[in-house]
Scaffold this active site. Structure first.
Site, mmCIF file in Angstrom:
data_model
loop_
_atom_site.group_PDB
_atom_site.id
_atom_site.type_symbol
_atom_site.label_atom_id
_atom_site.label_comp_id
_atom_site.label_asym_id
_atom_site.label_seq_id
_atom_site.Cartn_x
_atom_site.Cartn_y
_atom_site.Cartn_z
ATOM 1 C CD1 TRP A 468 -15.146 17.787 35.091
ATOM 2 C CD2 TRP A 468 -14.423 18.458 37.105
ATOM 3 N NE1 TRP A 468 -15.163 16.704 35.933
ATOM 4 C CE2 TRP A 468 -14.730 17.081 37.177
ATOM 5 C CE3 TRP A 468 -13.948 19.106 38.249
ATOM 6 C CZ2 TRP A 468 -14.569 16.336 38.339
ATOM 7 C CZ3 TRP A 468 -13.790 18.370 39.408
ATOM 8 C CH2 TRP A 468 -14.108 17.004 39.453
ATOM 9 C CG ASP A 469 -11.153 25.688 32.464
ATOM 10 O OD1 ASP A 469 -10.570 26.356 33.335
ATOM 11 O OD2 ASP A 469 -11.385 26.126 31.325
ATOM 12 C CG MET A 470 -16.292 23.192 36.372
ATOM 13 S SD MET A 470 -17.507 24.096 35.377
ATOM 14 C CE MET A 470 -17.585 23.087 33.909
ATOM 15 C CE LYS A 497 -15.042 28.835 33.017
ATOM 16 N NZ LYS A 497 -13.929 28.172 32.301
#
Length: 813
Positions: A468-470, A497
């Site tokens: 999730w690009d977290m 994030k």
């Protein structure tokens, strides 16, 4: 006959309008009900159709039916949204407007409606207006509280040789706290601040620049000078007293529209101490007794003489290192970018960098490298994707392609001699089927390394198998927390994030605040997998409840209906719902709850202030096919020029489309209206001694929300709570400052309560973290006001300084 026809026209037109609205609500409501959501829209649509038929037949009963619609809509709205003004408004606005139309004499007279028929509708509309007006005095999303005011730790661990009047690093010190001990400007006089001077860099976006052209720089201040990097990474030395430019260094940046970023968040200052030596034990060169380190987006690192702007000749090749060359597996310009300033120890300069997200599986390495402070000699490396992350490059070894990178500034504890590096994930961000154990080992977490050797001390992972690009987007804040028994815990606060704030003992990486592993949604795309659990910190700003259809929003009930249908068409089972070809709602979204601005911490009072976001995103995996080839059809294909829209992910089984979750109909005409109800931005205050959020207030207005849309109008400054990009500054004067909100204001807040004390309009977006310093006995607050190309806000080139007028200054303290 003519009189009858003229009188009938308003009735016929109104009946047609009500009928069309009813038809739309009936169709849309039936569609929504098929997803198991509220039957309200269907029932309201059918009632609207009945009212339209009665109107067309000139039956006064049309008003009775509409009275039922009005009262029923009000009861439903309160049941769904409570007394939240911004949630009630779109549930009521169209109903009330049509109701007022029905009360007009040109409608009621031809209907022959009596007062007994008109009065109930009038009263129901009045009630609706009064309830919505009353809700404007309520704010269920905010809460009041007071942070402690006493000094809990008078000697925090980031005390350095720096004078209180100066600001040497991106976060003032390398503890990353964005705190100044100055208090000439304080909560009692901040409302008298005036602009002291404005300096303009003249460095603006060109046609050759990417969409994500930004101005995110926080200046540093030393020896009476401010040092600032501009859009194209020109380095300016500015007189801190009057804003006059002393010198400019131009790195002659290479850039093209395919770059994913054009960003410089800042530079790092260093003064050579007495008897300094190089890493080889030789005396440090006499040149450049004060130097500024400047990273660039085309992959270089400069050491510049802070006194005159000349390159330091002993560093690299005449003051320059090319970080794309030695050991890098891929060297395309723009795929490895130094967007954030380096860490500097007494002997080393340590630089990480951003790697293009979702471009290709053939990306440069995310390696962090340490160089001799004076010569530029490579001393150690940490390549997260390598089984031996400290393996130096050589004729037979290059860094691992596409290993997890660190794009934001790290923190450094000189006493422990440890550097703390926030890490991201191997690209592609939304599909991880090709990742091996080494590329996952140090991804999306905090790395603690020995600053002299680069050897691992500990690692804590904040997201497992991140799809999730977290990543960890913020510089960690290092805070010495004094306990009631007098003992001190050297803590690290890492905002993520996801909204989690992970609190660790920075000596060992052990959790101070519990972060239990909890089950998360499963069902990854074919060829991939998900982690069965993820860590959720007990200190968090993340949303506690899952989103539902009731959380969807729009300017009117029709937009809200469209957004509710769009919500149900996406895959969503809560935080960490896996990406999908159906399209997944990602909330917290790609910008996160926390972004790169991080926390501002008063280490003496042991409190923190932050600005947070609350915007869902949508990611949709796009399988390979004729229009989505596995590899580009021509060599040297340009990058995306940003992080939204279609991201190619060349070499992976899927491309990915990434976008904010907005009204899909309005988006087609260039209006990006969020589909989730506001507020979309908050200011929060956190007590670090208890690790509790003490106050929370929505922040910012709708004033500039339409900038960059197809209707770029300035709206009234109505407080709604808008996103901010950048972070706050906090001072010992009990004042926090923020310039990053989407509505172009600098605001000052009472740190104890979070209440806004002062604000002033800015000439452009202020997407940078402000700083403060003192010179000639006067304290200044400074922000680089230059906007953000993809946020989007108006671009500019303004460095603005505020100070107290002479009368207020004389009554300082």
């Amino acid at each position: 006959m003519t009189t009858f026809s003229r009188a009938s026209i308003p009735i016929i037109l109104t009946a047609l309008l009500v009928g069309l609205i009813g038809l739309g609500l009936t169709i849309g409501g039936t569609w929504l009900l098929s997803y198991g959501d509220t039957p309200y829209y269907l029932l309201c649509g059918l009632a609207m159709l009945a009212s339209a038929v009665l109107l067309s037949r000139k039956k006064p009963a049309a008003l009775w039916v509409y009275t039922a619609i009005t009262l029923g809509s009000l009861l439903w709205a309160i049941a769904e949204a409570g007394l939240d003004f911004w949630s009630l408004l779109p549930r009521s606005d169209a109903i009330v407007i049509i109701g007022i139309l029905l009360l007009m004499p040109f409608i009621t007279r031809p209907l022959g409606a009596s007062r007994r028929t008109i009065a109930p509708l009038g009263l129901s509309l009045l009630l609706s207006v009064l309830v919505v007006a009353f809700s404007a005095t309520q704010d269920p999303h905010s809460f009041n509280g007071k942070l402690p005011t006493e000094i809990a730790n008078a000697t925090p661990g980031d005390a350095t040789a720096m004078a209180d009047t100066e600001w040497h690093d991106w976060g003032r010190t390398q503890f990353g706290n964005r705190f100044s001990p100055l208090k000439q400007i304080n909560a009692s006089n901040v409302n008298t601040l005036k602009i002291a001077w404005i300096m303009r860099t003249g460095d603006l976006k060109t046609k050759n620049d990417p969409g994500e052209t930004t101005n995110e720089a926080t200046p540093v201040m030393a020896n009476g000078n401010l040092y600032l990097c501009s859009t194209h990474q020109k380095l300016f030395a500015v007189d801190a007293a009057d804003g006059k430019t002393k010198w400019v260094f131009d790195p002659h940046l290479y850039v093209n529209p395919g770059f994913q970023h054009l960003t410089c968040r800042g530079v790092t200052y260093h003064a050579t101490p007495a008897n300094a030596v190089t890493i080889d034990g030789k005396p440090a060169p006499a040149e450049c007794p004060r130097r500024v380190f400047l990273p660039t987006n085309d992959g270089r690192l400069f050491a510049i003489n802070a006194d005159d702007g000349s390159p330091c000749p002993s560093f690299g090749k005449n003051g320059e290192l090319d970080l794309r060359e030695e050991g890098m597996p891929f060297t395309t310009v723009g795929e490895w970018e130094g967007t954030s300033p380096p860490v500097v120890t007494d002997r080393l300069v340590i630089q990480s960098g951003a790697v293009t997200d979702n471009g290709s599986v053939h990306e440069p390495s995310g390696v962090t490298r340490a160089f001799d402070l004076y010569t530029g000699k490579l001393v150690w490396v940490f390549d997260p994707g390598n089984p031996d992350p400290n393996q130096m490059p050589g004729p037979d070894h290059k860094f691992v392609p596409n290993s997890p990178n660190s794009w934001i500034t790290s923190s450094y504890d000189a006493a422990l001699n440890q550097i703390y590096i926030p890490t991201g994930v191997q690209t592609p961000d939304q599909w991880g089927g090709n990742r091996d154990q080494y590329s996952e080992r140090y991804a999306s977490g905090i790395l603690a390394l020995n600053a002299d050797t680069g050897k691992l001390v500990w690692f804590y992972q904040t997201v497992h198998h991140d799809l999730w690009d977290m990543d960890v987007p913020s510089q960690p804040s290092l805070v010495d927390i004094k306990q009631k028994d007098g003992t001190v815990i050297p803590a690290l606060y890492a905002p993520a994030k996801t909204g989690n704030i992970f609190v660790l003992d920075r000596r060992t990486g052990k959790l101070i605040v519990s972060a239990p592993e909890l089950p998360v949604p499963q069902g990854a795309a074919p060829g991939d997998h998900t982690s069965p659990t993820q860590p959720f910190s007990d200190l968090s700003l993340r949303p506690k409840a899952l989103l539902t259809g009731a959380d969807m929003w729009g300017g009117t009930m029709f937009d809200q209906l469209i957004c509710r249908i769009a919500f149900h068409q996406l895959r969503y089972q809560g935080t960490f719902t896996p990406p999908s070809t159906q399209g997944t709602l990602v909330f917290p979204g790609n910008l996160g709850i926390f972004e790169w601005g991080g926390l501002a911490v008063d280490p003496q009072r042991q409190i923190a202030v932050a600005d947070t976001l609350s915007l869902p995103f949508v990611s949709r995996l796009v399988p390979r096919g004729p229009n989505n080839p596995l590899w580009p059809q021509k060599e040297g294909a340009a990058g995306s020029g940003g992080e939204s829209g279609l991201q190619h992910n060349y070499g992976a089984p899927y491309a990915v489309e990434i976008s904010p979750f907005v009204d899909p109909v309005l988006a087609k005409v260039g209006l990006n209206m969020p589909c989730r109800n506001p507020p979309w931005g908050y200011m929060v205050g956190v007590d670090l001694s208890t690790n509790k959020v003490v106050w929370q207030h929505r922040n910012g207005t709708i004033q500039n929300s339409l900038y960059g849309s197809s209707v770029p109008l300035t709206l009234p400054p109505v407080k709604i709570g808008v996103p901010a990009l950048a972070g706050p500054l906090i001072t010992a004067g009990n004042v926090a400052f923020l310039t990053g909100s989407m509505d172009y204001y600098i605001r000052a807040y009472d740190v104890t309560t979070g209440q806004t004390l002062w604000q002033q309009a800015l000439p452009a977006g202020g997407q940078s973290t402000p700083m403060t310093y003192s010179i000639n006995g006067k304290q200044y607050v400074v922000s680089y006001v230059g906007g953000h190309g993809s946020f989007p806000t108006k671009l500019g080139d303004y460095l603005i300084a505020w100070t107290l007028p002479e009368a207020a200054d004389s009554q300082k303290k």
